[in-house]
Scaffold this active site. Structure first.
Site, PDB file in Angstrom:
ATOM      1  N   LYS A 174      51.477  13.822  10.400  1.00 40.03           N
ATOM      2  CA  LYS A 174      51.550  12.463   9.851  1.00 40.03           C
ATOM      3  C   LYS A 174      50.695  12.376   8.593  1.00 40.03           C
ATOM      4  O   LYS A 174      49.478  12.552   8.653  1.00 40.03           O
ATOM      5  CB  LYS A 174      51.056  11.429  10.871  1.00 40.03           C
ATOM      6  CG  LYS A 174      51.431  10.008  10.422  1.00 40.03           C
ATOM      7  CD  LYS A 174      50.697   8.937  11.199  1.00 40.03           C
ATOM      8  CE  LYS A 174      49.402   8.529  10.566  1.00 40.03           C
ATOM      9  NZ  LYS A 174      49.524   7.974   9.196  1.00 40.03           N
ATOM     10  N   GLY A 207      48.063   4.531  11.239  1.00 44.87           N
ATOM     11  CA  GLY A 207      47.182   5.263  12.149  1.00 44.87           C
ATOM     12  C   GLY A 207      47.227   4.715  13.566  1.00 44.87           C
ATOM     13  O   GLY A 207      47.483   5.456  14.515  1.00 44.87           O
ATOM     14  N   GLU A 249      37.661  16.863  10.022  1.00 45.74           N
ATOM     15  CA  GLU A 249      37.087  16.955   8.666  1.00 45.74           C
ATOM     16  C   GLU A 249      36.888  15.528   8.188  1.00 45.74           C
ATOM     17  O   GLU A 249      37.862  14.831   7.904  1.00 45.74           O
ATOM     18  CB  GLU A 249      38.068  17.680   7.727  1.00 45.74           C
ATOM     19  CG  GLU A 249      38.496  19.067   8.174  1.00 45.74           C
ATOM     20  CD  GLU A 249      37.418  20.111   7.995  1.00 45.74           C
ATOM     21  OE1 GLU A 249      36.401  19.810   7.342  1.00 45.74           O
ATOM     22  OE2 GLU A 249      37.578  21.215   8.523  1.00 45.74           O
ATOM     23  N   CYS A 283      36.334  13.892  -0.907  1.00 46.87           N
ATOM     24  CA  CYS A 283      35.252  13.922   0.085  1.00 46.87           C
ATOM     25  C   CYS A 283      34.103  14.793  -0.391  1.00 46.87           C
ATOM     26  O   CYS A 283      32.984  14.663   0.091  1.00 46.87           O
ATOM     27  CB  CYS A 283      35.782  14.434   1.415  1.00 46.87           C
ATOM     28  SG  CYS A 283      36.625  16.019   1.234  1.00 46.87           S
ATOM     29  N   GLU A 384      29.271   6.013   2.566  1.00 49.15           N
ATOM     30  CA  GLU A 384      30.310   6.631   1.733  1.00 49.15           C
ATOM     31  C   GLU A 384      31.082   5.531   0.994  1.00 49.15           C
ATOM     32  O   GLU A 384      31.622   4.626   1.616  1.00 49.15           O
ATOM     33  CB  GLU A 384      31.278   7.444   2.599  1.00 49.15           C
ATOM     34  CG  GLU A 384      32.261   8.230   1.755  1.00 49.15           C
ATOM     35  CD  GLU A 384      33.317   8.970   2.578  1.00 49.15           C
ATOM     36  OE1 GLU A 384      33.847   8.384   3.542  1.00 49.15           O
ATOM     37  OE2 GLU A 384      33.626  10.116   2.229  1.00 49.15           O
TER      38      GLU A 384
HETATM   39  P1  NAD Z   1      41.501   7.262   7.456  1.00 48.66           P
HETATM   40  O1  NAD Z   1      40.593   7.782   8.512  1.00 48.66           O
HETATM   41  O2  NAD Z   1      41.657   5.809   7.300  1.00 48.66           O
HETATM   42  O3  NAD Z   1      42.983   7.823   7.649  1.00 48.66           O
HETATM   43  C1  NAD Z   1      43.262   9.211   7.708  1.00 48.66           C
HETATM   44  C2  NAD Z   1      44.536   9.418   8.496  1.00 48.66           C
HETATM   45  O4  NAD Z   1      44.299   9.047   9.846  1.00 48.66           O
HETATM   46  C3  NAD Z   1      45.720   8.572   8.024  1.00 48.66           C
HETATM   47  O5  NAD Z   1      46.899   9.342   8.122  1.00 48.66           O
HETATM   48  C4  NAD Z   1      45.737   7.435   9.016  1.00 48.66           C
HETATM   49  O6  NAD Z   1      46.985   6.847   9.188  1.00 48.66           O
HETATM   50  C5  NAD Z   1      45.299   8.153  10.286  1.00 48.66           C
HETATM   51  N1  NAD Z   1      44.731   7.298  11.328  1.00 48.66           N
HETATM   52  C6  NAD Z   1      44.060   6.130  11.186  1.00 48.66           C
HETATM   53  N2  NAD Z   1      43.725   5.639  12.402  1.00 48.66           N
HETATM   54  C7  NAD Z   1      44.168   6.531  13.324  1.00 48.66           C
HETATM   55  C8  NAD Z   1      44.128   6.585  14.744  1.00 48.66           C
HETATM   56  N3  NAD Z   1      43.572   5.637  15.473  1.00 48.66           N
HETATM   57  N4  NAD Z   1      44.674   7.650  15.366  1.00 48.66           N
HETATM   58  C9  NAD Z   1      45.254   8.630  14.652  1.00 48.66           C
HETATM   59  N5  NAD Z   1      45.345   8.627  13.295  1.00 48.66           N
HETATM   60  C10 NAD Z   1      44.804   7.593  12.648  1.00 48.66           C
HETATM   61  O7  NAD Z   1      40.998   7.958   6.124  1.00 48.66           O
HETATM   62  P2  NAD Z   1      41.527   7.683   4.649  1.00 48.66           P
HETATM   63  O8  NAD Z   1      41.010   6.360   4.209  1.00 48.66           O
HETATM   64  O9  NAD Z   1      42.977   7.994   4.588  1.00 48.66           O
HETATM   65  O10 NAD Z   1      40.783   8.850   3.842  1.00 48.66           O
HETATM   66  C11 NAD Z   1      39.515   8.730   3.293  1.00 48.66           C
HETATM   67  C12 NAD Z   1      38.479   9.410   4.155  1.00 48.66           C
HETATM   68  O11 NAD Z   1      38.850  10.774   4.366  1.00 48.66           O
HETATM   69  C13 NAD Z   1      37.121   9.465   3.518  1.00 48.66           C
HETATM   70  O12 NAD Z   1      36.152   9.136   4.475  1.00 48.66           O
HETATM   71  C14 NAD Z   1      36.973  10.913   3.093  1.00 48.66           C
HETATM   72  O13 NAD Z   1      35.653  11.382   2.992  1.00 48.66           O
HETATM   73  C15 NAD Z   1      37.712  11.610   4.168  1.00 48.66           C
HETATM   74  N6  NAD Z   1      38.126  12.934   3.741  1.00 48.66           N
HETATM   75  C16 NAD Z   1      37.505  14.018   4.273  1.00 48.66           C
HETATM   76  C17 NAD Z   1      37.855  15.295   3.859  1.00 48.66           C
HETATM   77  C18 NAD Z   1      37.201  16.524   4.444  1.00 48.66           C
HETATM   78  O14 NAD Z   1      37.718  17.611   4.244  1.00 48.66           O
HETATM   79  N7  NAD Z   1      36.099  16.398   5.153  1.00 48.66           N
HETATM   80  C19 NAD Z   1      38.852  15.455   2.896  1.00 48.66           C
HETATM   81  C20 NAD Z   1      39.458  14.317   2.366  1.00 48.66           C
HETATM   82  C21 NAD Z   1      39.095  13.060   2.794  1.00 48.66           C
END
Ligand code: NAD
Length: 482
Positions: A174, A207, A249, A283, A384
């Site tokens: 997804k 999500g 991650e 990130c 963040e």
């Molecule tokens: P998010 O956590 O809101 O969403 C990420 C994904 O998770 C989306 O596909 C979303 O639909 C899904 N999701 C949300 N709630 C869920 C649930 N309850 N169950 C299953 N899936 C769910 O994150 P975002 O806003 O899309 O991305 C930004 C964040 O990602 C920042 O905190 C950033 O630091 C982090 N990030 C980390 C890395 C890494 O490698 N550590 C890389 C890129 C981004």
């Protein structure tokens, strides 16, 4: 209006709900397509397809699997222009960045893991004197789930899917509902590459609905997730009672430590990138900059003057260095930290305002912003922000710099600028982070382990670490007679 459909069992299909989400073009602030709102029924359909495909895919020779993944890599390359345009439109990032980084990297992910799987080996241990021979089988897990965020859409989507497929799993993936377009286009590429039906299934939606259905599915045995720390915590809570394998991650608040003995010009130009690449929505961005006191005033002046030269603009304009933020709500969240910084007594050295771009007046644009903070404990330095905002503050000693670097709940990456080898070693060992860059940033060799400590996540991806995550180790012990 274009519909972003699910890709299940080798074909595109509508969601069971019949409902659609709006998909925005952030550079104009306009809805430009509709996204399938999937629920547990769609995930179940994807699961049935993936389950059906697993026996055959997991028994497909490594050469054949590798050949198909290499074909996907080639097709991504051949479609570089159209995929980069789709990414820039969906995410708001400069087209030049999508062309130079996002799409080439998505192709490299497939190419790298298609090759890595041909070199992946397991171990053997002979128990001399006991007449037993142990060897480890590394078997695919079965049906696995991959969930990715919006900041590097196709880049991070493929970072998970490629090793999962290479090691013989079938996948339900997804992408973020904020940037689903390139994941949608990947379905077509998989069909052209001859990926058997059901091996990869792409489910779109939110999500809490589609994502949660993947994580909560009792027979999806492993979840690889990249996204926010709060989401990661929620996923861990759902998955842990089912003893799923989890790779998380998560967020970061990475320190960038600048010492007076560094190569100053190189540091300045790379620090500009590590602060603002992709609108600061990476990130790994070095969002907390700590500078040795003897060069602090010079750095402040030079850095702010360089930041002022960055060009905020429409992602499709050739001279744009800072595109649009990904969504209206994200822009508002990022902006709220500028107000907070003022309340906390910090000083805005440059930026801080939204930008109206001619011809794209409703887009989500923000000036690159540098904030001078007077302590590392303020919220702006602890939370963040994930946008084009960095903070700067001076330090006097190496110990003080180390303490501030580590005094945060995250531990994803850190950057050091110094030409002192002893200091490099001392700090690299003591900084609490999964990745340390010295005199460089975002320099990625795909063989290296990738991941964070503390609230930045659990587990490592990259290279053989990813192939280990997506396989179960089984020891086989054979007793023999001499
Ligand atoms: P998010 O956590 O809101 O969403 C990420 C994904 O998770 C989306 O596909 C979303 O639909 C899904 N999701 C949300 N709630 C869920 C649930 N309850 N169950 C299953 N899936 C769910 O994150 P975002 O806003 O899309 O991305 C930004 C964040 O990602 C920042 O905190 C950033 O630091 C982090 N990030 C980390 C890395 C890494 O490698 N550590 C890389 C890129 C981004």
């Amino acid at each position: 209006m274009k519909k972003i459909l699910n890709y299940i069992n080798g074909t595109y299909c509508e969601p069971f709900s019949g409902d659609w989400l709006d998909n925005y073009n952030p550079s104009k602030g306009e809805v430009y397509s509709k996204i399938a709102y999937s629920s547990s029924e769609d995930v179940e359909k994807a699961y049935e397809a993936a389950k059906e495909a697993f026996p055959s895919w997991s028994n497909t020779t490594i050469e054949e699997r590798s050949k198909i993944l290499l074909k996907i890599a080639t097709l991504i390359e051949e479609n570089l222009d159209s995929l980069a345009e789709a990414e820039a439109l969906d995410n708001g990032k400069p087209l030049s960045l999508a062309k130079a980084v996002d799409i080439p990297r998505a192709s490299s992910n497939f190419r790298f893991f298609a090759n890595a799987i041909t070199q992946f080996a397991s171990e053997a241990h002979e128990s001399v004197g006991l007449n037993t021979m142990n060897f480890t089988l590394r078997q695919p897990i079965g049906v696995v789930g991959c969930i990715s965020p919006w900041n590097l859409p196709l880049y991070l989507f493929t970072w998970k899917i490629a090793p999962a497929l290479a090691s013989g799993n079938t996948v339900i993936a997804k992408p973020s509902e904020i940037t689903p377009m390139t994941a949608y286009l990947l379905g077509d590429i998989c069909i052209k590459a001859g990926l058997p039906k059901g091996v990869l299934n792409i489910v779109h939606g939110t999500g809490p609905s589609a994502g949660q259905a993947i994580v909560a599915h009792p027979n999806i045995k492993a979840i690889s997730f990249t996204g926010g720390t709060a989401t990661g915590e929620h996923i861990a809570r759902t998955a842990a009672p089912m003893f799923k394998k989890l790779s998380l991650e998560l967020g970061g608040k990475n320190p960038n430590l600048i010492f007076a003995d560094c190569n100053y010009d190189k540091m300045l130009s790379v620090t500009l990138k590590s602060s603002f690449a992709n609108q600061g929505q990476i990130c790994l961005c070095g969002s907390r900059i700590f500078v040795e006191k003897s060069i602090y005033s010079k750095f402040k002046e030079d850095f702010v003057s360089k930041v002022k030269e960055l060009k905020v603009g429409n992602p499709f304009d050739g001279d744009t260095t800072i595109g649009a933020l990904v969504s209206k709500s994200h822009l508002e969240k990022v902006r709220s930290y500028i107000d907070l910084a003022k309340e906390e007594g910090s000083k805005i050295l440059c930026g801080g305002n939204t930008v109206t771009v001619e011809g794209s007046e409703n887009g989500y644009y923000l000036e690159p912003t540098v904030i001078e903070v007077n302590n590392n404990d303020c919220r702006v330095n602890q939370e963040e922000i994930f946008g084009p905002i960095v903070t700067i503050m001076p330090f006097e000693t190496e110990d003080e710099a180390l303490q501030m670097a580590n005094n945060v709940k995250y531990g994803l990456s850190a950057t050091l600028w110094t030409n002192n080898l002893d200091r490099t070693m001392r700090l690299s060992k003591r900084i609490e982070a999964g990745i340390i860059w010295v005199n460089t940033w975002l320099n990625r060799d795909l063989r290296t382990p990738f991941g964070g400590v503390k609230n930045s996540g659990v587990g490592r991806e990259g290279g053989f670490e990813a192939l280990k995550f997506f396989t179960e180790a089984k020891n086989i012990c054979i007793k023999y007679d001499e």
